[in-house]
Design an enzyme around this catalytic site. Structure first.
Site, PDB file in Angstrom:
ATOM      1  N   ASP A 350       0.835  -1.199   0.000  1.00  0.00           N
ATOM      2  CA  ASP A 350       0.000   0.000   0.000  1.00  0.00           C
ATOM      3  C   ASP A 350       0.866   1.244   0.000  1.00  0.00           C
ATOM      4  O   ASP A 350       0.612   2.200  -0.712  1.00  0.00           O
ATOM      5  CB  ASP A 350      -0.938   0.000   1.218  1.00  0.00           C
ATOM      6  CG  ASP A 350      -0.196  -0.094   2.545  1.00  0.00           C
ATOM      7  OD1 ASP A 350       0.928  -0.629   2.580  1.00  0.00           O
ATOM      8  OD2 ASP A 350      -0.744   0.375   3.575  1.00  0.00           O
ATOM      9  N   ARG A 354       5.384   4.309   6.235  1.00  0.00           N
ATOM     10  CA  ARG A 354       4.923   4.319   7.623  1.00  0.00           C
ATOM     11  C   ARG A 354       4.969   2.904   8.210  1.00  0.00           C
ATOM     12  O   ARG A 354       5.450   1.959   7.572  1.00  0.00           O
ATOM     13  CB  ARG A 354       3.518   4.910   7.716  1.00  0.00           C
ATOM     14  CG  ARG A 354       2.464   4.058   7.063  1.00  0.00           C
ATOM     15  CD  ARG A 354       1.101   4.735   7.161  1.00  0.00           C
ATOM     16  NE  ARG A 354       0.080   3.947   6.513  1.00  0.00           N
ATOM     17  CZ  ARG A 354      -0.916   4.469   5.805  1.00  0.00           C
ATOM     18  NH1 ARG A 354      -1.004   5.774   5.635  1.00  0.00           N
ATOM     19  NH2 ARG A 354      -1.833   3.687   5.268  1.00  0.00           N
ATOM     20  N   ASP A 355       4.457   2.761   9.411  1.00  0.00           N
ATOM     21  CA  ASP A 355       4.487   1.449  10.070  1.00  0.00           C
ATOM     22  C   ASP A 355       3.392   0.555   9.507  1.00  0.00           C
ATOM     23  O   ASP A 355       2.487   0.133  10.212  1.00  0.00           O
ATOM     24  CB  ASP A 355       4.340   1.626  11.587  1.00  0.00           C
ATOM     25  CG  ASP A 355       3.106   2.442  11.952  1.00  0.00           C
ATOM     26  OD1 ASP A 355       2.349   2.835  11.031  1.00  0.00           O
ATOM     27  OD2 ASP A 355       2.883   2.683  13.154  1.00  0.00           O
ATOM     28  N   GLU A 356       3.469   0.305   8.213  1.00  0.00           N
ATOM     29  CA  GLU A 356       2.466  -0.513   7.547  1.00  0.00           C
ATOM     30  C   GLU A 356       3.131  -1.303   6.414  1.00  0.00           C
ATOM     31  O   GLU A 356       3.514  -2.436   6.607  1.00  0.00           O
ATOM     32  CB  GLU A 356       1.317   0.370   7.030  1.00  0.00           C
ATOM     33  CG  GLU A 356       0.132  -0.444   6.591  1.00  0.00           C
ATOM     34  CD  GLU A 356      -1.202   0.280   6.726  1.00  0.00           C
ATOM     35  OE1 GLU A 356      -1.244   1.406   7.218  1.00  0.00           O
ATOM     36  OE2 GLU A 356      -2.221  -0.314   6.322  1.00  0.00           O
ATOM     37  N   ASP A 363      -5.412  -2.830  -2.985  1.00  0.00           N
ATOM     38  CA  ASP A 363      -4.602  -1.843  -3.691  1.00  0.00           C
ATOM     39  C   ASP A 363      -4.112  -2.397  -5.023  1.00  0.00           C
ATOM     40  O   ASP A 363      -4.193  -1.736  -6.059  1.00  0.00           O
ATOM     41  CB  ASP A 363      -3.417  -1.414  -2.820  1.00  0.00           C
ATOM     42  CG  ASP A 363      -3.864  -0.801  -1.493  1.00  0.00           C
ATOM     43  OD1 ASP A 363      -4.730  -1.391  -0.825  1.00  0.00           O
ATOM     44  OD2 ASP A 363      -3.348   0.271  -1.126  1.00  0.00           O
ATOM     45  N   TRP A 425     -10.942  -6.285  -2.182  1.00  0.00           N
ATOM     46  CA  TRP A 425      -9.692  -6.763  -1.582  1.00  0.00           C
ATOM     47  C   TRP A 425      -9.525  -8.261  -1.890  1.00  0.00           C
ATOM     48  O   TRP A 425      -8.568  -8.655  -2.551  1.00  0.00           O
ATOM     49  CB  TRP A 425      -9.683  -6.468  -0.086  1.00  0.00           C
ATOM     50  CG  TRP A 425      -9.177  -5.081   0.200  1.00  0.00           C
ATOM     51  CD1 TRP A 425      -7.929  -4.753   0.675  1.00  0.00           C
ATOM     52  CD2 TRP A 425      -9.864  -3.830   0.014  1.00  0.00           C
ATOM     53  NE1 TRP A 425      -7.808  -3.386   0.780  1.00  0.00           N
ATOM     54  CE2 TRP A 425      -8.972  -2.794   0.382  1.00  0.00           C
ATOM     55  CE3 TRP A 425     -11.132  -3.473  -0.440  1.00  0.00           C
ATOM     56  CZ2 TRP A 425      -9.323  -1.437   0.316  1.00  0.00           C
ATOM     57  CZ3 TRP A 425     -11.479  -2.128  -0.516  1.00  0.00           C
ATOM     58  CH2 TRP A 425     -10.587  -1.141  -0.138  1.00  0.00           C
ATOM     59  N   GLU A 636      -2.063   8.944  -0.985  1.00  0.00           N
ATOM     60  CA  GLU A 636      -3.114   8.050  -0.483  1.00  0.00           C
ATOM     61  C   GLU A 636      -4.470   8.743  -0.502  1.00  0.00           C
ATOM     62  O   GLU A 636      -5.476   8.168  -0.906  1.00  0.00           O
ATOM     63  CB  GLU A 636      -2.786   7.626   0.947  1.00  0.00           C
ATOM     64  CG  GLU A 636      -3.855   6.758   1.575  1.00  0.00           C
ATOM     65  CD  GLU A 636      -3.435   6.186   2.910  1.00  0.00           C
ATOM     66  OE1 GLU A 636      -2.591   6.820   3.575  1.00  0.00           O
ATOM     67  OE2 GLU A 636      -3.928   5.102   3.283  1.00  0.00           O
ATOM     68  N   HIS A 657       1.110   6.108  -2.453  1.00  0.00           N
ATOM     69  CA  HIS A 657       0.134   5.018  -2.492  1.00  0.00           C
ATOM     70  C   HIS A 657      -0.277   4.887  -3.958  1.00  0.00           C
ATOM     71  O   HIS A 657      -0.909   5.777  -4.496  1.00  0.00           O
ATOM     72  CB  HIS A 657      -1.104   5.450  -1.697  1.00  0.00           C
ATOM     73  CG  HIS A 657      -1.363   4.678  -0.460  1.00  0.00           C
ATOM     74  ND1 HIS A 657      -0.574   4.765   0.652  1.00  0.00           N
ATOM     75  CD2 HIS A 657      -2.380   3.828  -0.137  1.00  0.00           C
ATOM     76  CE1 HIS A 657      -1.091   3.993   1.608  1.00  0.00           C
ATOM     77  NE2 HIS A 657      -2.181   3.406   1.148  1.00  0.00           N
TER      78      HIS A 657
HETATM   79  C1  BGC Z   1      -3.999   0.937   3.549  1.00  0.00           C
HETATM   80  C2  BGC Z   1      -4.814   0.864   2.290  1.00  0.00           C
HETATM   81  C3  BGC Z   1      -5.581  -0.409   2.437  1.00  0.00           C
HETATM   82  C4  BGC Z   1      -6.576  -0.100   3.506  1.00  0.00           C
HETATM   83  C5  BGC Z   1      -7.602  -1.129   3.718  1.00  0.00           C
HETATM   84  C6  BGC Z   1      -4.937   1.174   4.684  1.00  0.00           C
HETATM   85  O1  BGC Z   1      -4.307   1.276   5.887  1.00  0.00           O
HETATM   86  O2  BGC Z   1      -2.984   1.859   3.488  1.00  0.00           O
HETATM   87  O3  BGC Z   1      -4.174   1.149   1.144  1.00  0.00           O
HETATM   88  O4  BGC Z   1      -6.072  -0.997   1.311  1.00  0.00           O
HETATM   89  O5  BGC Z   1      -5.944   0.218   4.729  1.00  0.00           O
HETATM   90  O6  BGC Z   1      -8.572  -0.584   4.309  1.00  0.00           O
END
Ligand code: BGC
Length: 766
Positions: A350, A354-356, A363, A425, A636, A657
């Protein structure tokens, strides 16, 4: 695939912290003639860099990448023939990577295991056919490296006083080194890469170095990139230079809030000599770096330099290009390319900062067609789809929100349920292979993915209500609708069940078509019937007098493009969509679900002008708003940076994003006029639809058959001039408004058509 290994996974007897080193040494056997080849197989629980006799074994980075480690750990296969010698030393350095490092926003780490381990097997083939094998085993030893800590989110610390290449030389021994533990692992998880490795792509120099209002030293690289900064510096022994990375500035200072808990900070301790630091066990998403402790401060950095941004990405071949007379549109396209580069670091993520940084399935479901045009993405996405299948097999057929699925291990936020089948998704299981099939025409991709598609679609079928709709359960819907409050990303205008039913219809419809391609008549009938049922239920419950429930742009866009509406309602839907777009002042009003399809829906229903006005809008929210704000990647949120120059207060505010960049797919096919007429472009549709005041566009694609080029130009406002190149072994159908279709053979072509420019759309930013 290698089935029997001599080497084992080994880990250090002592946890040195940081990035441990492993070394092994052996003598080449004599009497077998010259060495014909030497192949090194490398892998790790963690990430690994390998050396043979003091030289890097490859340019690969972050090996073995991130896969569904529970069932699949990849290995790299490297040709190191030129590096072996009579005595050969193999060295491995291990980073935490995705295996032991931090993952997700929950603060969790070591989700796959807390013990790093390395794997190397060298196979040396001699002239007489003899093969000598040497690899990680109990004869190896382990020691500490100069990297004292490392994490993908937080950064890497390197102490140059600890640099010592001695461990890579024959005969090395040190009292500080210890033995290794051979792990009891049957190695059945080891698999070759399907996709490409991660490599360095390019380097960028700073465009500006200055002092912030609070007196901090800031560096701007002029482009939001993913990678790290190579630092060349001379200073006092023991002094520490700290680099903190971020994508944006906030009131003139480094804007770190969007990174949430990711520290994105590298610390380098100087040796007193000329040091070079290159932290390759982390990566950051950044354009700006705040530098602390630089010897001589901003002035010295300005005059002597010392910082270079190193851009990393999976090694993908660039295939598609697009350019027009409008520089803002060109920049939007370039920003999408940068967004893809930064988010295709082994896993389609995504965001990279960041912490992700997770493989969110929605996506890539939205972006896959664009990705497949811009770069050769086949290997990369096939590799990821293997992980998707594995996760699904172990979760009762559910395609999880992220692949690899680490959310199953963490206690995530309350609003996110445990994995459930979710529209868009989970539909990645079908939509991504479909995009690969369209772009590359390789049936094997469909064959490989078919069981996963079937299990997803059948599961989905069970979730439908007796009324035939998908109107229960958790849905992200049109996530981050621009009209939703920053902290209410799911509060979209589009009813989430309408969106879910539409996505379910598309999935069933695609699957029926895929089953046909694969010659599976009973699956084709099964999903044809499922699609018919969804279509009937949708039209009965969600369409009244042509109005689709929630009466907003996203639902019309999806309904039109997915072909769910009764023919009699299509014109109304197109007009209503155009009316809603106009009523919003040609500002965008869709998000995750609707955005990839809204321009196509307008184009297909005779509202090309409206599609162009939407594309060319520069006011917020719009595609070009971020471009006018100086963006170098896709954001994003439409307004990740607010019009007043402050950062959007939402918790999810990334500046990199790729999802909203999915409009480039429409640019390529409809504006540029280059689309596959048959999967894989053996037959090509050339159907440019000039508008929006654009005076020319050039679209090129390196297909598997060769280069396709479509260039159109509106000359003196009354003539459309086309220059085309069609590769050998293919043919094209040329379709121009107002003219009959023409079949073009391979070769170069030039055509002129009378043209009536529409004055209604003004050229913006030309
Ligand atoms: C992500 C998105 C992702 C979404 C799902 C976010 O935190 O960055 O790109 O698809 O959560 O809800």
């Amino acid at each position: 695939m290698m089935t029997s290994w001599h080497a084992r996974l080994v880990s250090s007897d002592v946890d040195f912290g940081g990035a441990p080193l492993l070394r092994g040494e052996f003598l080449l056997e004599e009497g077998h003639g010259e060495v014909l080849s030497a192949t090194l197989f490398v892998s790790a629980l963690g990430v690994v860099e390998a050396w043979v006799n003091g030289k890097k074994a490859s340019e690969d980075l972050l090996t073995p990448g991130w896969s569904a480690y529970e069932w699949r750990v990849r290995y790299a296969e490297l040709d190191v023939t030129a590096l072996v010698g009579p005595t050969t030393v193999l060295g491995l350095a291990l980073g935490n990577g995705w295996y032991r490092g931090r993952l997700t926003w929950t603060g969790a780490s070591a989700l796959y295991g807390d013990e790093l381990a390395g794997f190397a097997e060298l196979r040396v083939r001699f002239a007489d056919g003899h093969v000598q094998v040497f690899g990680t085993d109990s004869s190896w030893s382990a020691g500490a490296s100069a990297t004292t800590s490392n994490d993908l989110y937080d950064g890497q610390d390197i102490d140059a006083r600890k640099y010592d290449d001695g461990w890579l030389a024959p005969g090395f021994a040190s009292p500080e080194w210890v033995g290794v533990l051979v792990l009891d692992d049957d190695l059945s998880r080891l698999e070759p890469y399907v996709g490409p490795p991660v490599r360095k792509q390019m380097e960028l120099e700073p465009v500006r170095v200055w002092e912030s209002p609070s007196g901090r030293v800031l560096v701007d690289f002029g482009q939001n990139v993913v990678g790290w900064v190579r630092t060349e510096v001379v200073g006092q022994e023991g002094a520490v230079v700290t680099l903190r990375h971020a994508e944006v500035l906030d009131h003139g200072e480094l804007g770190t809030r969007p990174l949430r808990t990711a520290e994105a900070t590298d610390r380098f301790t100087l040796s007193g000599r000329a040091d070079v630091f290159e932290p390759s066990f982390t990566f950051h998403g950044f354009q700006y770096v705040e530098v602390a402790g630089w010897p001589g401060g901003a002035g010295a950095l300005q005059s002597h330099g010392g910082l270079t941004a190193v851009v990393v990405s999976s090694e993908l071949r660039r295939t598609g290009r697009f350019e027009t007379s409008n520089r803002l549109v060109n920049k939007l396209h370039e920003n999408t390319v940068w967004g893809m580069r930064g988010n295709f670091v082994d896993v389609p993520t995504d965001c990279p900062q960041r912490d992700e940084r997770l493989g969110w399935t929605g996506d890539i479901a939205a972006f896959a067609p664009s990705a497949c045009f811009l770069f050769d993405s086949q290997g990369f996405l096939r590799d990821w789809l293997r992980d998707l299948t594995l996760e699904q097999q172990h979760q009762d057929g559910i395609v999880p929100f992220v692949v690899p699925d680490v959310l199953k291990y963490v206690n995530h936020s309350a609003e996110l349920p445990d994995p459930v089948t979710t529209a868009l998704w989970s539909d990645a299981a079908v939509w991504v292979p479909w995009a690969l099939w369209q772009a590359y025409g390789d049936r094997r991709v469909l064959e490989e993915a078919f069981p996963s598609m079937l299990s997803h679609a059948r599961r989905l079928g069970q979730l439908l209500s007796p009324n035939g709709l998908w109107d229960t359960g958790f849905q992200f819907g049109d996530w981050l609708d621009p009209d939703a409050a920053p902290e209410q990303p799911a509060e979209a205008k589009a009813d989430r069940h309408v969106v879910a039913t539409l996505c379910a219809y598309r999935t069933a419809d695609l699957l029926a078509r895929i089953a046909q391609v694969l010659g599976d008549a009973s699956a084709a009938a099964e999903f044809g019937a499922m699609a018919d049922g969804l279509r009937a239920a949708f039209n009965e419950h969600y369409v009244q007098g042509g109005v689709v429930k929630s009466d907003c742009t996203t639902v019309y866009a999806l309904a039109i493009v997915f072909g769910i509406l009764n023919q009699a309602d299509v014109e109304f839907a197109g007009d209503r969509l155009a009316g809603l777009v106009e009523a919003a002042g040609h500002r965008i009003s869709t998000r995750f679900a609707g955005t990839p399809f809204v321009t196509d829906a307008l184009t297909a229903t005779g509202h090309l002008d409206t599609a162009y006005l939407l594309l060319l809008q520069t006011e917020c929210p719009s595609w070009l708003y971020s471009v006018t704000k100086g963006a170098t990647t896709i954001w994003e949120r439409w307004d990740s940076m607010l019009p007043d120059g402050t950062i959007n207060p939402g918790d999810m505010t990334s500046f990199n994003h790729y999802a909203l960049g999915a409009v480039v797919d429409w640019l390529h096919r409809c504006v540029g006029g280059l689309a596959p007429l048959e999967p894989g472009y053996r037959r090509i549709l050339v159907a440019p639809q000039p508008g929006g005041g654009l005076t020319w566009a050039k679209t090129t694609l390196e297909t598997l058959h060769g280069l396709v080029c479509v260039r159109w130009e509106v000359i003196r406002e009354d003539e459309l001039h086309l220059v085309l190149v069609i590769p050998a072994g293919t043919e094209a159908v040329l379709r121009v408004p107002g003219a009959a279709d023409e079949v073009l053979a391979a070769g170069a072509h030039e055509r002129r058509f009378p043209w009536k420019s529409k004055a209604s759309v003004l050229a913006v930013g030309v």
